[in-house]
Design an enzyme around this catalytic site. Structure first.
Site, mmCIF file in Angstrom:
data_model
loop_
_atom_site.group_PDB
_atom_site.id
_atom_site.type_symbol
_atom_site.label_atom_id
_atom_site.label_comp_id
_atom_site.label_asym_id
_atom_site.label_seq_id
_atom_site.Cartn_x
_atom_site.Cartn_y
_atom_site.Cartn_z
ATOM 1 N N ARG A 1 58.923 14.047 9.408
ATOM 2 C CA ARG A 1 57.777 13.611 10.215
ATOM 3 C C ARG A 1 57.679 14.376 11.533
ATOM 4 O O ARG A 1 56.721 14.193 12.288
ATOM 5 C CB ARG A 1 57.878 12.099 10.516
ATOM 6 C CG ARG A 1 57.825 11.218 9.287
ATOM 7 C CD ARG A 1 58.074 9.757 9.628
ATOM 8 N NE ARG A 1 56.888 9.054 10.052
ATOM 9 C CZ ARG A 1 56.181 8.215 9.290
ATOM 10 N NH1 ARG A 1 56.552 7.966 8.056
ATOM 11 N NH2 ARG A 1 55.117 7.608 9.754
ATOM 12 N N TYR B 1 54.604 16.372 12.951
ATOM 13 C CA TYR B 1 53.528 15.555 13.524
ATOM 14 C C TYR B 1 53.997 14.903 14.831
ATOM 15 O O TYR B 1 53.369 15.063 15.879
ATOM 16 C CB TYR B 1 53.134 14.492 12.503
ATOM 17 C CG TYR B 1 51.984 13.597 12.890
ATOM 18 C CD1 TYR B 1 50.676 14.078 12.905
ATOM 19 C CD2 TYR B 1 52.198 12.260 13.222
ATOM 20 C CE1 TYR B 1 49.612 13.240 13.231
ATOM 21 C CE2 TYR B 1 51.143 11.425 13.546
ATOM 22 C CZ TYR B 1 49.851 11.915 13.548
ATOM 23 O OH TYR B 1 48.799 11.084 13.877
ATOM 24 N N PRO C 1 59.319 4.511 10.069
ATOM 25 C CA PRO C 1 59.616 3.513 11.119
ATOM 26 C C PRO C 1 59.701 2.093 10.556
ATOM 27 O O PRO C 1 58.889 1.709 9.720
ATOM 28 C CB PRO C 1 58.430 3.668 12.079
ATOM 29 C CG PRO C 1 57.944 5.062 11.870
ATOM 30 C CD PRO C 1 58.144 5.331 10.402
ATOM 31 N N GLN D 1 59.498 -0.820 12.296
ATOM 32 C CA GLN D 1 58.610 -1.805 12.921
ATOM 33 C C GLN D 1 57.680 -1.099 13.895
ATOM 34 O O GLN D 1 58.034 -0.066 14.473
ATOM 35 C CB GLN D 1 59.418 -2.873 13.656
ATOM 36 C CG GLN D 1 60.398 -2.288 14.646
ATOM 37 C CD GLN D 1 61.222 -3.339 15.373
ATOM 38 O OE1 GLN D 1 61.091 -4.522 15.109
ATOM 39 N NE2 GLN D 1 62.039 -2.901 16.304
HETATM 40 P P1 NAD Z 1 41.727 12.657 9.473
HETATM 41 O O1 NAD Z 1 42.715 13.481 8.709
HETATM 42 O O2 NAD Z 1 40.743 11.865 8.707
HETATM 43 O O3 NAD Z 1 40.922 13.561 10.503
HETATM 44 C C1 NAD Z 1 41.443 14.719 11.105
HETATM 45 C C2 NAD Z 1 40.340 15.759 11.133
HETATM 46 O O4 NAD Z 1 40.846 16.947 11.770
HETATM 47 C C3 NAD Z 1 39.871 16.175 9.729
HETATM 48 O O5 NAD Z 1 38.485 16.196 9.673
HETATM 49 C C4 NAD Z 1 40.479 17.570 9.557
HETATM 50 O O6 NAD Z 1 39.739 18.368 8.662
HETATM 51 C C5 NAD Z 1 40.459 18.076 10.987
HETATM 52 N N1 NAD Z 1 41.442 19.143 11.247
HETATM 53 C C6 NAD Z 1 42.750 19.184 10.894
HETATM 54 N N2 NAD Z 1 43.310 20.322 11.325
HETATM 55 C C7 NAD Z 1 42.340 21.007 11.979
HETATM 56 C C8 NAD Z 1 42.298 22.253 12.648
HETATM 57 N N3 NAD Z 1 43.393 23.037 12.738
HETATM 58 N N4 NAD Z 1 41.125 22.673 13.201
HETATM 59 C C9 NAD Z 1 40.004 21.897 13.106
HETATM 60 N N5 NAD Z 1 39.998 20.701 12.473
HETATM 61 C C10 NAD Z 1 41.150 20.268 11.926
HETATM 62 O O7 NAD Z 1 42.579 11.716 10.432
HETATM 63 P P2 NAD Z 1 42.104 10.532 11.385
HETATM 64 O O8 NAD Z 1 42.742 9.298 10.912
HETATM 65 O O9 NAD Z 1 40.656 10.575 11.589
HETATM 66 O O10 NAD Z 1 42.840 10.944 12.737
HETATM 67 C C11 NAD Z 1 42.150 11.573 13.793
HETATM 68 C C12 NAD Z 1 43.107 11.778 14.968
HETATM 69 O O11 NAD Z 1 43.609 10.527 15.406
HETATM 70 C C13 NAD Z 1 44.308 12.653 14.630
HETATM 71 O O12 NAD Z 1 44.578 13.493 15.724
HETATM 72 C C14 NAD Z 1 45.417 11.653 14.451
HETATM 73 O O13 NAD Z 1 46.677 12.206 14.776
HETATM 74 C C15 NAD Z 1 45.025 10.550 15.419
HETATM 75 N N6 NAD Z 1 45.584 9.253 15.006
HETATM 76 C C16 NAD Z 1 45.034 8.565 13.953
HETATM 77 C C17 NAD Z 1 45.605 7.361 13.566
HETATM 78 C C18 NAD Z 1 45.033 6.532 12.438
HETATM 79 O O14 NAD Z 1 45.610 5.506 12.102
HETATM 80 N N7 NAD Z 1 43.935 6.898 11.832
HETATM 81 C C19 NAD Z 1 46.742 6.870 14.229
HETATM 82 C C20 NAD Z 1 47.276 7.626 15.267
HETATM 83 C C21 NAD Z 1 46.675 8.799 15.668
HETATM 84 N N1 UDP Z 2 53.583 2.556 2.388
HETATM 85 C C1 UDP Z 2 53.809 1.836 1.210
HETATM 86 N N2 UDP Z 2 53.090 2.173 0.108
HETATM 87 C C2 UDP Z 2 52.146 3.144 0.110
HETATM 88 C C3 UDP Z 2 51.913 3.868 1.306
HETATM 89 C C4 UDP Z 2 52.648 3.549 2.431
HETATM 90 O O1 UDP Z 2 54.648 0.944 1.164
HETATM 91 O O2 UDP Z 2 51.524 3.371 -0.943
HETATM 92 C C5 UDP Z 2 54.326 2.186 3.595
HETATM 93 C C6 UDP Z 2 54.995 3.342 4.331
HETATM 94 O O3 UDP Z 2 56.291 3.560 3.830
HETATM 95 C C7 UDP Z 2 55.004 2.845 5.757
HETATM 96 C C8 UDP Z 2 53.749 1.987 5.866
HETATM 97 O O4 UDP Z 2 53.373 1.685 4.524
HETATM 98 O O5 UDP Z 2 56.132 2.020 5.972
HETATM 99 C C9 UDP Z 2 52.596 2.677 6.564
HETATM 100 O O6 UDP Z 2 52.416 3.944 5.971
HETATM 101 P P1 UDP Z 2 51.237 4.921 6.359
HETATM 102 O O7 UDP Z 2 51.474 6.198 5.619
HETATM 103 O O8 UDP Z 2 49.942 4.256 6.172
HETATM 104 O O9 UDP Z 2 51.387 5.145 7.934
HETATM 105 P P2 UDP Z 2 52.621 5.415 8.938
HETATM 106 O O10 UDP Z 2 53.916 5.389 8.201
HETATM 107 O O11 UDP Z 2 52.325 6.753 9.503
HETATM 108 O O12 UDP Z 2 52.511 4.299 9.886
#
Ligand code: NAD
Ligand code: UDP
Length: 319
Positions: free
Chosen positions: A148, A151, A280, A282
């Protein structure tokens, strides 16, 4: 500083064709802004923004933010980065480049324009947290060489760059740490737990529980999250963050599976799979700072948000 054009503010959203980005573009257009989406469509899609293309205030550019970009805008939201573990681990080197080189490129743009810039950071900066719930002053517990890390460490380095551009070049920054967010337009196959469980339940396939399913997450509905992001962007320049945005209601993954089965009416069974490394145990945000600074807290209940999401998945993929 850009001279005022006397009309709409022009806002850049990187990652504008992704899950969160497409909702953000939509909301900003509703508020009267001009919106430029920049996306390389790695995990996003033109379908996500198809309904916005006819709007003359919306523009979609294909561009990879690991390369510099030259635009004239008033504000920047930096969301470009794959967010699901399956996607960001697919090409981990590119994930780090997107977070780090991407941050340098958008911060360079913000520096030239002296434009406010918001970074979509993540609860993953806390890693597998030893402090619970997570407050913004907790420095985290991240394995720097794990699967991980591309990221987690990429996002941590991006935060460092944001604060250094702020201290060194007076760039007006905003850093939000987003906790697990769900809703319509999540990628159906991105491996995230909410989309996985809904798709599996609607197809009548087993719901895949990783490990014992006792790990916890706190899920925020997308509309609430977007509301928090915009409010924080518009808060005074002294509010740089970092600030947690998420729903403090915490549940186990097993409870989530049961809730999805109940709301979909599916008779799918549960199937155990190995727990991915460094998963993670929790996660729950302390949102005291968001409440105090922007008067924000989530409004959509988990049942309501899940129902809306299930409805949208049904009509998009099963009608
Ligand atoms: P997503 O994968 O749906 O969207 C990410 C977008 O970025 C996509 O459209 C992808 O094509 C674009 N992208 C990726 N690499 C790129 C690059 N090099 N140049 C231009 N575009 C690029 O994900 P999301 O859930 O919409 O997340 C958006 C942002 O929010 C991300 O930065 C992510 O880390 C952050 N975030 C999301 C969550 C969540 O739960 N959804 C949680 C924490 C942080
Ligand atoms: N997870 C799961 N089954 C799935 C996908 C995810 O049990 O089919 C679990 C995963 O191991 C994690 C939690 O759900 O503990 C959230 O996973 P997700 O990939 O949505 O996000 P993140 O781990 O980045 O919070």
């Amino acid at each position: 500083m850009i001279p005022s054009r006397g009309y709409h503010e022009r806002i850049l959203v990187t990652g504008g064709a992704g899950f969160l980005g497409s909702h953000l573009c939509e909301r900003l257009l509703d508020r009267g802004a001009e919106v430029v989406s920049v996306d390389n469509y790695f995990t996003g899609s033109r379908t996500n923004i198809g309904h916005l293309l006819a709007n003359p205030r919306f523009e979609a550019l294909r561009h990879d933010i690991t390369f510099p970009i030259h635009l004239e805008v008033d504000r920047i939201y930096n969301l470009a980065c794959p967010a699901s573990p399956v996607h960001y681990q697919h090409d981990p080197v590119q994930t780090t480049k997107t977070s780090v080189h991407g941050a340098i490129n958008v911060l360079g743009l913000a520096k030239r324009l002296q434009a406010p810039i918001l970074q979509a950071s993540t609860s993953e900066v806390y890693g597998d947290p030893t402090v619970h719930p997570q407050t913004e002053d907790y420095w985290g517990n991240v394995n720097p060489i794990g699967l991980r890390a591309c990221y987690d460490e990429g996002k941590r380095c991006a935060e460092t760059l944001f604060f250094d551009y702020h201290r060194q070049h007076a760039v007006p920054i905003k850093v939000v740490r987003i906790f697990n967010t769900y809703g319509p337009r999540m990628h159906p196959n991105d491996g995230r737990v909410v989309s996985n469980f809904i798709m599996q339940a609607l197809k009548g396939e087993p719901l895949t529980i990783y490990g014992e399913g006792q790990q916890t997450r706190s899920f925020c509905y997308v509309d609430d999250l977007i509301d928090g992001m915009i409010r924080f962007m518009e808060a005074g320049p002294e509010h740089t963050g970092p600030i947690n945005l998420g729903n403090p209601v915490e549940i186990t993954i097993l409870e989530l599976a049961e809730k999805v089965l109940q709301l979909t009416g599916s008779s799918s069974v549960l199937e155990r799979r190995p727990l991915p490394s460094d998963d993670p145990k929790q996660r729950r945000p302390d949102i005291g700072r968001a409440k105090a600074v922007i008067g924000w807290e989530p409004k959509v209940s988990f049942d309501d948000g899940l129902e809306r999401t299930i409805h949208s998945f049904r009509s998009r993929y099963f009608s």
